[in-house]
Design a protein around this motif. Structure first.
Motif, PDB file in Angstrom:
ATOM      1  N   PHE A  51       0.854  -1.193   0.000  1.00 44.52           N
ATOM      2  CA  PHE A  51       0.000   0.000   0.000  1.00 44.52           C
ATOM      3  C   PHE A  51       0.889   1.242   0.000  1.00 44.52           C
ATOM      4  CE2 PHE A  51       0.454   1.507   4.401  1.00 44.52           C
ATOM      5  CZ  PHE A  51       0.961   0.389   5.034  1.00 44.52           C
ATOM      6  N   ASP A  52       0.256   2.381  -0.309  1.00 44.83           N
ATOM      7  CA  ASP A  52       0.996   3.641  -0.385  1.00 44.83           C
ATOM      8  C   ASP A  52       0.984   4.306   0.983  1.00 44.83           C
ATOM      9  OD1 ASP A  52       1.970   6.125  -0.809  1.00 44.83           O
ATOM     10  OD2 ASP A  52       0.421   6.771  -2.221  1.00 44.83           O
ATOM     11  N   GLY A  53       2.150   4.379   1.615  1.00 45.06           N
ATOM     12  CA  GLY A  53       2.216   4.911   2.968  1.00 45.06           C
ATOM     13  C   GLY A  53       2.305   6.427   3.022  1.00 45.06           C
ATOM     14  N   SER A  54       2.393   7.093   1.871  1.00 45.88           N
ATOM     15  CA  SER A  54       2.716   8.519   1.906  1.00 45.88           C
ATOM     16  C   SER A  54       1.597   9.373   2.464  1.00 45.88           C
ATOM     17  CB  SER A  54       3.109   9.006   0.508  1.00 45.88           C
ATOM     18  OG  SER A  54       2.010   8.869  -0.365  1.00 45.88           O
ATOM     19  N   SER A  55       0.340   8.892   2.381  1.00 46.97           N
ATOM     20  CA  SER A  55      -0.722   9.737   2.949  1.00 46.97           C
ATOM     21  C   SER A  55      -1.078   9.331   4.369  1.00 46.97           C
ATOM     22  CB  SER A  55      -1.947   9.749   2.042  1.00 46.97           C
ATOM     23  OG  SER A  55      -1.921   8.707   1.134  1.00 46.97           O
ATOM     24  N   ILE A  56      -0.307   8.433   4.966  1.00 46.44           N
ATOM     25  CA  ILE A  56      -0.598   8.026   6.330  1.00 46.44           C
ATOM     26  C   ILE A  56       0.329   8.738   7.296  1.00 46.44           C
ATOM     27  CG2 ILE A  56      -0.544   6.050   7.900  1.00 46.44           C
ATOM     28  CD1 ILE A  56      -1.670   4.425   5.544  1.00 46.44           C
ATOM     29  N   GLU A  64       9.903   7.147  -0.395  1.00 47.67           N
ATOM     30  CA  GLU A  64       9.934   5.716  -0.069  1.00 47.67           C
ATOM     31  C   GLU A  64       8.575   5.286   0.465  1.00 47.67           C
ATOM     32  OE1 GLU A  64      11.901   5.819   4.187  1.00 47.67           O
ATOM     33  OE2 GLU A  64      13.399   6.319   2.659  1.00 47.67           O
ATOM     34  N   SER A  65       7.537   5.575  -0.334  1.00 46.59           N
ATOM     35  CA  SER A  65       6.181   5.441   0.191  1.00 46.59           C
ATOM     36  C   SER A  65       5.580   4.049   0.020  1.00 46.59           C
ATOM     37  CB  SER A  65       5.279   6.475  -0.466  1.00 46.59           C
ATOM     38  OG  SER A  65       5.279   6.263  -1.851  1.00 46.59           O
ATOM     39  N   ASP A  66       6.266   3.140  -0.665  1.00 41.91           N
ATOM     40  CA  ASP A  66       5.703   1.796  -0.810  1.00 41.91           C
ATOM     41  C   ASP A  66       5.910   1.012   0.471  1.00 41.91           C
ATOM     42  OD1 ASP A  66       4.791   2.115  -3.373  1.00 41.91           O
ATOM     43  OD2 ASP A  66       6.766   1.642  -4.235  1.00 41.91           O
ATOM     44  N   MET A  67       4.801   0.629   1.076  1.00 43.15           N
ATOM     45  CA  MET A  67       4.866  -0.111   2.328  1.00 43.15           C
ATOM     46  C   MET A  67       4.204  -1.457   2.091  1.00 43.15           C
ATOM     47  SD  MET A  67       5.567   2.008   5.075  1.00 43.15           S
ATOM     48  CE  MET A  67       7.074   2.332   4.315  1.00 43.15           C
ATOM     49  N   CYS A  93      -1.840  -6.129  11.240  1.00 40.87           N
ATOM     50  CA  CYS A  93      -0.700  -6.314  10.349  1.00 40.87           C
ATOM     51  C   CYS A  93       0.565  -5.684  10.923  1.00 40.87           C
ATOM     52  CB  CYS A  93      -0.971  -5.639   9.011  1.00 40.87           C
ATOM     53  SG  CYS A  93      -2.348  -6.376   8.140  1.00 40.87           S
ATOM     54  N   ASP A  94       1.683  -6.273  10.541  1.00 39.41           N
ATOM     55  CA  ASP A  94       2.962  -5.618  10.764  1.00 39.41           C
ATOM     56  C   ASP A  94       3.331  -4.915   9.475  1.00 39.41           C
ATOM     57  OD1 ASP A  94       3.473  -6.475  13.434  1.00 39.41           O
ATOM     58  OD2 ASP A  94       3.830  -8.490  12.639  1.00 39.41           O
ATOM     59  N   VAL A  95       3.839  -3.699   9.597  1.00 36.75           N
ATOM     60  CA  VAL A  95       4.159  -2.925   8.399  1.00 36.75           C
ATOM     61  C   VAL A  95       5.654  -3.038   8.123  1.00 36.75           C
ATOM     62  CG1 VAL A  95       4.067  -0.654   7.319  1.00 36.75           C
ATOM     63  CG2 VAL A  95       2.252  -1.360   8.897  1.00 36.75           C
ATOM     64  N   ARG A  96       5.975  -3.387   6.897  1.00 34.95           N
ATOM     65  CA  ARG A  96       7.397  -3.523   6.529  1.00 34.95           C
ATOM     66  C   ARG A  96       7.747  -2.660   5.334  1.00 34.95           C
ATOM     67  NH1 ARG A  96       8.143  -9.993   6.739  1.00 34.95           N
ATOM     68  NH2 ARG A  96       6.984 -10.382   8.653  1.00 34.95           N
ATOM     69  N   ASN A  97       9.023  -2.432   5.174  1.00 41.43           N
ATOM     70  CA  ASN A  97       9.538  -1.739   3.992  1.00 41.43           C
ATOM     71  C   ASN A  97       9.516  -2.712   2.818  1.00 41.43           C
ATOM     72  OD1 ASN A  97      10.338   0.713   5.416  1.00 41.43           O
ATOM     73  ND2 ASN A  97      11.881  -0.589   6.388  1.00 41.43           N
ATOM     74  N   PRO A  98       9.624  -2.168   1.588  1.00 37.32           N
ATOM     75  CA  PRO A  98       9.614  -3.067   0.417  1.00 37.32           C
ATOM     76  C   PRO A  98      10.704  -4.139   0.487  1.00 37.32           C
ATOM     77  CG  PRO A  98       9.435  -0.779  -0.276  1.00 37.32           C
ATOM     78  CD  PRO A  98       9.685  -0.754   1.193  1.00 37.32           C
ATOM     79  N   GLY A 100      11.476  -5.795   3.024  1.00 32.47           N
ATOM     80  CA  GLY A 100      11.119  -6.810   4.008  1.00 32.47           C
ATOM     81  C   GLY A 100      11.524  -6.484   5.435  1.00 32.47           C
ATOM     82  N   THR A 101      12.313  -5.419   5.628  1.00 30.31           N
ATOM     83  CA  THR A 101      12.699  -5.057   6.993  1.00 30.31           C
ATOM     84  C   THR A 101      11.522  -4.376   7.692  1.00 30.31           C
ATOM     85  OG1 THR A 101      13.579  -2.967   6.140  1.00 30.31           O
ATOM     86  CG2 THR A 101      15.152  -4.775   6.477  1.00 30.31           C
ATOM     87  N   PRO A 102      11.445  -4.494   9.027  1.00 29.45           N
ATOM     88  CA  PRO A 102      10.340  -3.860   9.745  1.00 29.45           C
ATOM     89  C   PRO A 102      10.369  -2.352   9.534  1.00 29.45           C
ATOM     90  CG  PRO A 102      11.627  -5.261  11.233  1.00 29.45           C
ATOM     91  CD  PRO A 102      12.380  -5.181   9.940  1.00 29.45           C
ATOM     92  N   TYR A 103       9.186  -1.756   9.407  1.00 29.93           N
ATOM     93  CA  TYR A 103       9.116  -0.309   9.237  1.00 29.93           C
ATOM     94  C   TYR A 103       9.235   0.384  10.603  1.00 29.93           C
ATOM     95  CZ  TYR A 103       7.483   4.294   8.336  1.00 29.93           C
ATOM     96  OH  TYR A 103       7.409   5.635   8.302  1.00 29.93           O
ATOM     97  N   GLU A 104      10.213   1.276  10.726  1.00 25.35           N
ATOM     98  CA  GLU A 104      10.523   1.891  12.025  1.00 25.35           C
ATOM     99  C   GLU A 104       9.391   2.761  12.587  1.00 25.35           C
ATOM    100  OE1 GLU A 104      12.960   5.331   9.558  1.00 25.35           O
ATOM    101  OE2 GLU A 104      13.746   4.700  11.508  1.00 25.35           O
TER     102      GLU A 104
END
Ligand code: GLN
Ligand code: MG
Ligand code: MG
Ligand code: MG
Length: 441
Positions: A51-56, A64-67, A93-98, A100-104
């Motif tokens: 999903f697109d994280g840029s509007s969240i 780097e908005s692809d989550m 859900c757990d949110v990760r970077n493209p 695969g690392t966890p999103y900080e």
């Protein structure tokens, strides 16, 4: 009770589930959701759903908005507020970077880091929150629907039927409720959840808030977790009972101590007291939160602990013989409009810091602190919580411990967001000013 993706896929077939909501939260604890059809589940478990994280809020820089959201199979539940025919289910859900690392910036990740840190020291962190809320005729004005007070029974308690439906819905979702009652203010209610591990409880708190709002809506009323909706009445708190267990035993309990509290528990309380000003912006994150934290409404203002005294920040419930597992402390400052993941993270971090550094616990203050004057407060060395969101944001900003707990990204985002909110408030010309100044100046 699903353990993995296969269990979920089986359950979806068995119950003829139509959609699965994928849930996660932004840094302020706003619930975010998107719907997935059963045919997508298999790949969602393997590769996540992009999903697109840029509007969240607090989520990303545009570049780097692809989550990617990875569903946590163990949280699969059928939504009890949706029709039972072709039901809707949800998973956190757990949110990760493209890569695969966890999103900080994912609050679940922040809490997981903290509970893992506690686990390395042998601790499991248990929390039992008490979320209060109001039922109003609508979301447009805080108009109570009953005149009931503390523990009042029907017919004074008109929220009784709503509360019953909320509890049934929670139970259908596997969430045990301990008890519920009408609270002190008119139209104010409380439903207490059975204590659980912090991560599970943070998920439960998110679900609780949805269930309360949805069930209220079914009854044609509006439920709110706004901390202080009515001037002159109690606000809504989220007291958090907490304890640490080691090897299945309560590490806060010591049979030989006069208060039945272990040295670890004392240092934990000392940690909460010492860092309360720094984490307040997380546990009480709105302008309105600070209208609740004033003397006279059973909400804490002063940095003290006590056994009986409900004006203190931290209360230690009296020990009942044989109830070793129930030894716990109650932090009374948080409000239910906080982000539960971050709130549990900062509390645990402050407590662990106290244990790690061996903080000394100041003496309990059993007198009603609200009746003490400036002089008494200074004499007892009793400080106070921040008086405004601005003060709290500045404390958060200056806190090395909070920066470490939240990570630089979330720490900076949170402070920035709160200072913008403060500025909007600071420059607003309010009803209060017009009424007070226009006729005389
Ligand atoms: N509503 C109060 C608060 O703001 C608590 C009242 C109570 O639970 N006794 O924290
Ligand atoms: Mg209570
Ligand atoms: Mg209460
Ligand atoms: Mg309480």
């Amino acid at each position: 009770n699903c353990k993995n993706g296969d269990d979920v896929i089986r359950a979806v077939k068995e119950y003829n589930v139509s959609f699965i909501q994928f849930w996660f939260v932004d840094i302020l604890g706003n619930l975010k959701s998107f719907q997935v059809t059963p045919s997508e589940l298999e790949s969602a478990f393997e590769e996540g759903m992009g999903f697109d994280g840029s509007s969240i809020l607090g989520f990303t820089r545009i570049e780097e908005s692809d989550m990617v959201a990875f569903p946590d199979a163990t949280t699969f539940q059928i939504c009890a507020w949706r029709p039972m025919e072709r039901p809707v289910a949800r998973m956190f859900c757990d949110v990760r970077n493209p890569d695969g690392t966890p999103y900080e910036g994912d609050p679940r990740y922040i809490l997981r880091k903290l509970t893992e840190k506690a686990a390395q020291k042998g601790y499991t962190y248990y929390v039992g929150p008490e979320l209060e809320f109001f039922l109003f005729a609508s979301s447009q004005c805080p108009q109570p629907i009953d005149a009931g007070g503390y523990f009042d029974a029907p017919p004074l308690d008109l929220g009784n039927d709503v509360r019953r439906d909320i509890i049934f819905a929670l139970q259908r979702m596997g969430i045990p409720v301990e008890y519920s009652h009408h609270e002190v203010a008119p139209s104010q209610h409380e439903i207490d959840l059975r204590y659980n591990e912090a991560m599970k409880m943070a998920d439960v708190v998110m679900t609780y808030k949805v269930v309360v709002k949805e069930m209220a809506r079914k009854h044609g009323v509006y439920a709110t977790f706004m901390p202080k909706p009515i001037f002159g009445q109690n606000g809504s708190g989220m007291h958090v009972h907490q304890s640490l267990f080691r090897n299945g035993r309560n590490a806060f309990f010591d049979p030989n101590d006069p208060h039945h509290l272990s040295g670890e528990c004392r240092s934990y309380i000392a940690g909460l007291l010492k860092h309360a000003r720094e984490f307040c912006c997380v546990t009480n994150q709105w302008i309105n939160s600070y209208k609740r934290l004033v003397p006279g409404y059973e909400a804490p203002v002063y940095l003290a602990w006590a056994q009986r005294n409900r004006s203190a920040l931290i209360r230690v419930p009296m020990y009942k013989p044989g109830k070793e597992a129930a030894t716990r402390i109650e932090l009374r400052s948080p409000d239910p409009a906080c982000n539960p993941y971050l709130a549990f993270s900062v509390m645990l971090a402050a407590g662990l810091e106290g244990i790690e550094k061996g903080y000394e616990l100041p003496k309990a203050v059993e007198a009603n602190i609200f009746h003490m004057g400036e002089e008494d407060l200074t004499k007892h060395g009793i400080g106070s919580l921040p008086g405004s969101l601005y003060e709290a944001a500045m404390e958060l900003k200056g806190s090395a411990l909070m920066q470490e707990v939240l990570g630089e990204h979330t720490h900076a985002n949170l402070v920035g967001n709160k200072l913008i909110e403060w500025d909007a408030y600071r420059t607003h010309v309010s009803e209060f000013e017009l009424q007070r100044y226009l006729p005389v100046l």
